[in-house]
Design a protein around this motif. Structure first.
Motif, PDB file in Angstrom:
ATOM      1  N   GLY A 193       0.798  -1.222   0.000  1.00 16.00           N
ATOM      2  CA  GLY A 193       0.000   0.000   0.000  1.00 16.00           C
ATOM      3  C   GLY A 193       0.828   1.267   0.000  1.00 16.00           C
ATOM      4  N   TYR A 194       2.060   1.216  -0.415  1.00 13.60           N
ATOM      5  CA  TYR A 194       2.867   2.431  -0.540  1.00 13.60           C
ATOM      6  C   TYR A 194       2.284   3.288  -1.666  1.00 13.60           C
ATOM      7  CZ  TYR A 194       6.823   1.601   2.577  1.00 13.60           C
ATOM      8  OH  TYR A 194       7.611   1.441   3.676  1.00 13.60           O
ATOM      9  N   PRO A 195       2.468   4.587  -1.543  1.00 10.32           N
ATOM     10  CA  PRO A 195       1.955   5.435  -2.626  1.00 10.32           C
ATOM     11  C   PRO A 195       2.716   5.143  -3.927  1.00 10.32           C
ATOM     12  CG  PRO A 195       3.119   6.767  -0.978  1.00 10.32           C
ATOM     13  CD  PRO A 195       3.060   5.370  -0.476  1.00 10.32           C
ATOM     14  N   ALA A 196       2.074   5.442  -5.011  1.00 12.22           N
ATOM     15  CA  ALA A 196       2.661   5.186  -6.323  1.00 12.22           C
ATOM     16  C   ALA A 196       3.922   6.020  -6.506  1.00 12.22           C
ATOM     17  CB  ALA A 196       1.661   5.502  -7.410  1.00 12.22           C
ATOM     18  N   ARG A 197       4.794   5.510  -7.285  1.00 10.58           N
ATOM     19  CA  ARG A 197       6.058   6.192  -7.533  1.00 10.58           C
ATOM     20  C   ARG A 197       5.802   7.480  -8.299  1.00 10.58           C
ATOM     21  NH1 ARG A 197      10.895   3.319 -10.825  1.00 10.58           N
ATOM     22  NH2 ARG A 197      11.604   5.230 -11.782  1.00 10.58           N
ATOM     23  N   ALA A 198       6.261   8.590  -7.747  1.00  8.91           N
ATOM     24  CA  ALA A 198       6.033   9.892  -8.381  1.00  8.91           C
ATOM     25  C   ALA A 198       7.087  10.118  -9.446  1.00  8.91           C
ATOM     26  CB  ALA A 198       6.089  10.987  -7.333  1.00  8.91           C
ATOM     27  N   GLU A 199       6.628  10.606 -10.596  1.00 14.96           N
ATOM     28  CA  GLU A 199       7.543  10.942 -11.696  1.00 14.96           C
ATOM     29  C   GLU A 199       8.174  12.275 -11.410  1.00 14.96           C
ATOM     30  OE1 GLU A 199       8.331   9.168 -14.501  1.00 14.96           O
ATOM     31  OE2 GLU A 199       7.197   7.525 -13.628  1.00 14.96           O
ATOM     32  N   PRO A 200       9.452  12.450 -11.700  1.00 14.01           N
ATOM     33  CA  PRO A 200      10.085  13.757 -11.517  1.00 14.01           C
ATOM     34  C   PRO A 200       9.435  14.807 -12.416  1.00 14.01           C
ATOM     35  CG  PRO A 200      11.736  12.062 -11.952  1.00 14.01           C
ATOM     36  CD  PRO A 200      10.395  11.436 -12.119  1.00 14.01           C
ATOM     37  N   ALA A 201       9.412  16.049 -11.974  1.00 12.19           N
ATOM     38  CA  ALA A 201       8.749  17.122 -12.708  1.00 12.19           C
ATOM     39  C   ALA A 201       9.433  17.315 -14.057  1.00 12.19           C
ATOM     40  CB  ALA A 201       8.826  18.435 -11.903  1.00 12.19           C
ATOM     41  N   GLY A 202       8.621  17.493 -15.067  1.00 15.29           N
ATOM     42  CA  GLY A 202       9.130  17.765 -16.400  1.00 15.29           C
ATOM     43  C   GLY A 202       9.323  16.540 -17.256  1.00 15.29           C
ATOM     44  N   LEU A 203       9.162  15.349 -16.750  1.00  9.71           N
ATOM     45  CA  LEU A 203       9.341  14.147 -17.541  1.00  9.71           C
ATOM     46  C   LEU A 203       8.015  13.572 -18.001  1.00  9.71           C
ATOM     47  CD1 LEU A 203      12.147  12.282 -15.597  1.00  9.71           C
ATOM     48  CD2 LEU A 203      12.367  13.642 -17.664  1.00  9.71           C
ATOM     49  N   GLY A 204       6.942  14.018 -17.463  1.00 11.81           N
ATOM     50  CA  GLY A 204       5.654  13.417 -17.764  1.00 11.81           C
ATOM     51  C   GLY A 204       4.953  14.062 -18.832  1.00 11.81           C
TER      52      GLY A 204
END
Length: 185
Positions: free
Chosen positions: A174-185
């Protein structure tokens, strides 16, 4: 200052081999997997040392270690000591001294040339041997690079598998989803 002035001809010959063996052993010590590089480096050092010794000999032609014997050398007659006409013979005396000096230089060169040629021939053989050794080193380098690329791919796949397993474990816990670094998405 001539560093090699006290070195005998036998030691000069030995020095070429000692330098080559030391270079080969140093290469094996620094890179134990690449015996082909050690052999190539030893052959190239032997070639350079032999050629250098040959050039040294030709630059020091009058050296008694390889120059002509004393009985092979010429001496100009002293014409200025001739009775009654000696004073008129001084210019001829100096001219004959110059000619004899030049002939002695040629005799010394003739005596030193075979000794230098031994070193140049050894350098030529080392060059001939270094060509196939160089090809072997190229093939060895190619195979080493190929092995490293395979190993890197294997590690990369393993890291990707472990990253995937870690993400799966995080999802289950139940860990939060892996956050993408800003600007890569």
């Amino acid at each position: 200052m001539d560093v090699l002035s006290g070195v005998s001809l036998d030691w000069l010959k030995s020095f070429t081999w000692i330098a080559a063996i030391a270079a080969g052993l140093l290469t094996v010590f620094l890179n134990p997997r690449r015996f082909d590089l050690a052999a190539l480096r030893a052959a190239l050092v032997f070639m350079a040392a032999s050629a250098g010794a040959g050039v040294y000999i030709l630059n020091h032609v009058g050296d008694p270690r390889w120059s002509s014997k004393a009985e092979d050398r010429l001496n100009a007659p002293a014409l200025k000591e001739t009775p009654m006409v000696g004073q008129f013979m001084e210019p001829l005396d100096s001219f004959l001294g110059g000619v004899v000096g030049t002939v002695n230089q040629v005799v010394d060169f003739q005596a030193a040339l075979p000794v230098a040629m031994e070193f140049f021939v050894a350098a030529g053989w080392a060059l001939a041997i270094s060509l196939p050794l160089g090809l072997a080193a190229l093939v060895g380098g190619y195979l080493e690079a190929k092995r490293r690329r395979r190993e890197f791919r294997r590690y990369k796949l393993r890291v990707d598998d472990l990253t995937e397993e870690l993400e799966d474990i995080k999802r289950r816990l139940g860990y939060p989803a892996r956050a993408e670094p800003a600007g890569l998405g």
